[in-house]
Design an enzyme around this catalytic site. Structure first.
Site, PDB file in Angstrom:
ATOM      1  N   TYR A   1     -10.792  -9.214  12.449  1.00  0.00           N
ATOM      2  CA  TYR A   1     -12.045  -9.938  12.181  1.00  0.00           C
ATOM      3  C   TYR A   1     -11.861 -11.444  12.269  1.00  0.00           C
ATOM      4  CZ  TYR A   1      -9.872 -10.213   7.588  1.00  0.00           C
ATOM      5  OH  TYR A   1      -8.975 -10.418   6.569  1.00  0.00           O
TER       6      TYR A   1
ATOM      7  N   THR B   1       4.719   1.274  21.791  1.00  0.00           N
ATOM      8  CA  THR B   1       5.868   2.174  21.651  1.00  0.00           C
ATOM      9  C   THR B   1       5.325   3.603  21.716  1.00  0.00           C
ATOM     10  OG1 THR B   1       6.751   0.524  20.122  1.00  0.00           O
ATOM     11  CG2 THR B   1       7.879   2.664  20.202  1.00  0.00           C
TER      12      THR B   1
ATOM     13  N   GLY C   1      -3.094   1.622  19.286  1.00  0.00           N
ATOM     14  CA  GLY C   1      -2.266   1.340  18.112  1.00  0.00           C
ATOM     15  C   GLY C   1      -1.933   2.600  17.340  1.00  0.00           C
ATOM     16  N   ALA C   2      -0.665   2.697  16.986  1.00  0.00           N
ATOM     17  CA  ALA C   2      -0.226   3.863  16.206  1.00  0.00           C
ATOM     18  C   ALA C   2       0.687   3.408  15.068  1.00  0.00           C
ATOM     19  CB  ALA C   2       0.493   4.870  17.106  1.00  0.00           C
TER      20      ALA C   2
ATOM     21  N   GLY D   1     -13.907  -6.526  13.069  1.00  0.00           N
ATOM     22  CA  GLY D   1     -13.575  -5.682  11.923  1.00  0.00           C
ATOM     23  C   GLY D   1     -14.076  -6.157  10.569  1.00  0.00           C
TER      24      GLY D   1
ATOM     25  N   ASP E   1      -9.695   2.452   2.461  1.00  0.00           N
ATOM     26  CA  ASP E   1      -9.640   1.961   3.844  1.00  0.00           C
ATOM     27  C   ASP E   1     -10.220   2.958   4.852  1.00  0.00           C
ATOM     28  OD1 ASP E   1      -8.423  -0.496   3.347  1.00  0.00           O
ATOM     29  OD2 ASP E   1      -6.417   0.370   3.393  1.00  0.00           O
TER      30      ASP E   1
ATOM     31  N   LYS F   1       0.813  -1.226   0.000  1.00  0.00           N
ATOM     32  CA  LYS F   1       0.000   0.000   0.000  1.00  0.00           C
ATOM     33  C   LYS F   1       0.841   1.269   0.000  1.00  0.00           C
ATOM     34  CE  LYS F   1      -3.704  -1.955   2.819  1.00  0.00           C
ATOM     35  NZ  LYS F   1      -4.666  -1.672   3.873  1.00  0.00           N
TER      36      LYS F   1
HETATM   37  P1  ATR Z   1      -0.711  -2.169  10.663  1.00  0.00           P
HETATM   38  O1  ATR Z   1      -0.423  -1.641   9.291  1.00  0.00           O
HETATM   39  O2  ATR Z   1      -1.626  -3.350  10.680  1.00  0.00           O
HETATM   40  O3  ATR Z   1      -1.147  -1.081  11.591  1.00  0.00           O
HETATM   41  P2  ATR Z   1       1.857  -2.035  11.930  1.00  0.00           P
HETATM   42  O4  ATR Z   1       2.114  -0.714  11.307  1.00  0.00           O
HETATM   43  O5  ATR Z   1       2.963  -3.025  12.009  1.00  0.00           O
HETATM   44  O6  ATR Z   1       0.669  -2.780  11.195  1.00  0.00           O
HETATM   45  O7  ATR Z   1       1.279  -1.754  13.403  1.00  0.00           O
HETATM   46  C1  ATR Z   1       1.030  -2.770  14.322  1.00  0.00           C
HETATM   47  C2  ATR Z   1       0.454  -2.146  15.598  1.00  0.00           C
HETATM   48  O8  ATR Z   1       0.195  -3.180  16.542  1.00  0.00           O
HETATM   49  C3  ATR Z   1       1.402  -1.176  16.276  1.00  0.00           C
HETATM   50  O9  ATR Z   1       0.638  -0.212  16.978  1.00  0.00           O
HETATM   51  C4  ATR Z   1       2.119  -2.103  17.244  1.00  0.00           C
HETATM   52  O10 ATR Z   1       2.736  -1.460  18.350  1.00  0.00           O
HETATM   53  P3  ATR Z   1       4.239  -0.883  18.205  1.00  0.00           P
HETATM   54  O11 ATR Z   1       4.120   0.396  17.451  1.00  0.00           O
HETATM   55  O12 ATR Z   1       4.698  -0.694  19.594  1.00  0.00           O
HETATM   56  O13 ATR Z   1       5.014  -1.936  17.450  1.00  0.00           O
HETATM   57  C5  ATR Z   1       0.969  -2.931  17.720  1.00  0.00           C
HETATM   58  N1  ATR Z   1       1.397  -4.210  18.279  1.00  0.00           N
HETATM   59  C6  ATR Z   1       1.907  -5.264  17.610  1.00  0.00           C
HETATM   60  N2  ATR Z   1       2.200  -6.269  18.468  1.00  0.00           N
HETATM   61  C7  ATR Z   1       1.861  -5.824  19.705  1.00  0.00           C
HETATM   62  C8  ATR Z   1       1.919  -6.385  21.022  1.00  0.00           C
HETATM   63  N3  ATR Z   1       2.397  -7.619  21.220  1.00  0.00           N
HETATM   64  N4  ATR Z   1       1.483  -5.632  22.056  1.00  0.00           N
HETATM   65  C9  ATR Z   1       0.989  -4.392  21.870  1.00  0.00           C
HETATM   66  N5  ATR Z   1       0.928  -3.809  20.653  1.00  0.00           N
HETATM   67  C10 ATR Z   1       1.345  -4.504  19.584  1.00  0.00           C
END
Ligand code: ATR
Length: 317
Positions: A238, A172, A146-147, A259, A121, A47
């Site tokens: 989902y 993070t 989530g960010a 979702g 999206d 994407k």
């Molecule tokens: P997407 O495009 O699906 O958003 P991504 O950019 O890799 O995928 O983002 C994954 C998200 O899930 C992030 O917010 C990630 O947190 P970090 O920014 O700290 O990596 C979060 N995430 C993934 N695994 C996690 C976990 N075990 N606990 C908490 N947050 C998690």
């Protein structure tokens, strides 16, 4: 869901899935263009990469900084860009249910073809929240978990819908800080804070990937925020249909939804971009539910579907 929708509308089109390595994405888009596919869907990580590989970007792709849908378009004799379906021989459904080959308005292959990138999206988030949870975003207080890519898009989209307050939480924290900074700059009227709210919220939205694997814990630290303080909970995941977060949300008496609606609505919008016809939502929803929840074995085909899907029309019937 697309193949079910094509069948319902009597279109002799096919939606196919291909696995493409990121290094080959440019060649894959060029190949689909050369073969006069009607369009493509792209998923992670394509994407973002596709932004620099298409010939034109719709406002939606520019705004959200990602392309999940491509429509191939040809230049007509007046130099206007038209979807390729306008050039090829296509089948049309008649009132009596029969199909008939329709003469193309141009009746020839265009000399020049371009790839036009869209993003469906972000709108799908809002449509699904309204439809599945009856959430009215204007003036709402939202806790967003989530960010990453999905979290950033959701945060900006919610801000653009004039939510009143947005609380951003991410494993993070620096990434949540960055997204909060973007929102402050672009949407100064939205109050944004990094961290768990001390007040009740209208919506908790999970945009993390935590919950995808069976046995994953909830991404919400209940010590930091109790779900009793939330009216609705939406999990972008989902599959599985009920994550630990959704289970806890239901136990706490919240309205809750997974979702699937987001997946449906991003697909429905893409369908309309490609075909120029309203998407048969009920047909698409039923096909999705059958595919996602009723197949007991995880077939290789469904594994491919999660990587990249391509839609092509059979141009010559
Ligand atoms: P997407 O495009 O699906 O958003 P991504 O950019 O890799 O995928 O983002 C994954 C998200 O899930 C992030 O917010 C990630 O947190 P970090 O920014 O700290 O990596 C979060 N995430 C993934 N695994 C996690 C976990 N075990 N606990 C908490 N947050 C998690």
């Amino acid at each position: 869901m697309h193949n079910a929708a094509f069948a319902a509308l009597g279109l002799n089109w096919r939606y196919l899935a291909f696995e493409v390595r990121p290094d080959d994405l440019r060649a894959a888009i060029a190949g689909a263009k050369a073969m006069q596919f009607a369009g493509l869907n792209l998923t992670v990580p394509h994407k973002l990469l596709a932004l620099g590989m298409v010939d034109a970007l719709d406002e939606s792709a520019k705004t959200w900084g990602a392309v999940n849908t491509i429509r191939f378009e040809g230049r007509d004799s007046n130099s206007a860009w038209l979807p390729l379906r306008e050039f090829g021989v296509s089948s049309r459904r008649l009132r009596d249910g029969q199909t008939q080959l329709a003469e193309p308005p141009e009746g020839r292959t265009p000399n020049e073809i371009r790839a036009h990138g869209f993003n469906t999206d972000a709108d799908a988030i809002v449509t699904a929240l309204r439809e599945d949870l009856k959430v009215e975003l204007r003036g709402a207080k939202v806790l967003l978990l989530g960010a990453g890519g999905a979290g950033r898009t959701a945060a900006l989209k919610l801000a653009s819908e004039n939510v009143a307050e947005l609380f951003l939480v991410n494993r993070t924290p620096s990434k949540a800080d960055t997204v909060a900074g973007e929102i402050k700059k672009q949407f100064p009227s939205v109050r944004v804070a990094v961290g768990h709210p001390k007040i009740a919220v209208d919506l908790v939205l999970n945009a993390t990937s935590l919950g995808l694997k069976s046995g994953d814990p909830s991404p919400l630290a209940e010590k930091q925020f109790s779900l009793r303080q939330a009216r609705s909970v939406y999990d972008m995941i989902y599959n599985p249909a009920e994550t630990a977060l959704l289970k806890a949300a239901k136990a706490a008496g919240c309205r809750a939804s997974n979702g699937l609606g987001m997946l449906l609505h991003q697909g429905a919008k893409a369908f309309e971009i490609w075909t120029g016809q309203p998407a048969p939502l009920d047909v698409m929803r039923r096909a999705l539910e059958a595919e996602v929840y009723q197949s007991t074995v995880h077939s290789p085909q469904s594994a491919v579907k999660s990587s990249q899907s391509v839609m092509r029309s059979k141009m010559k019937g």
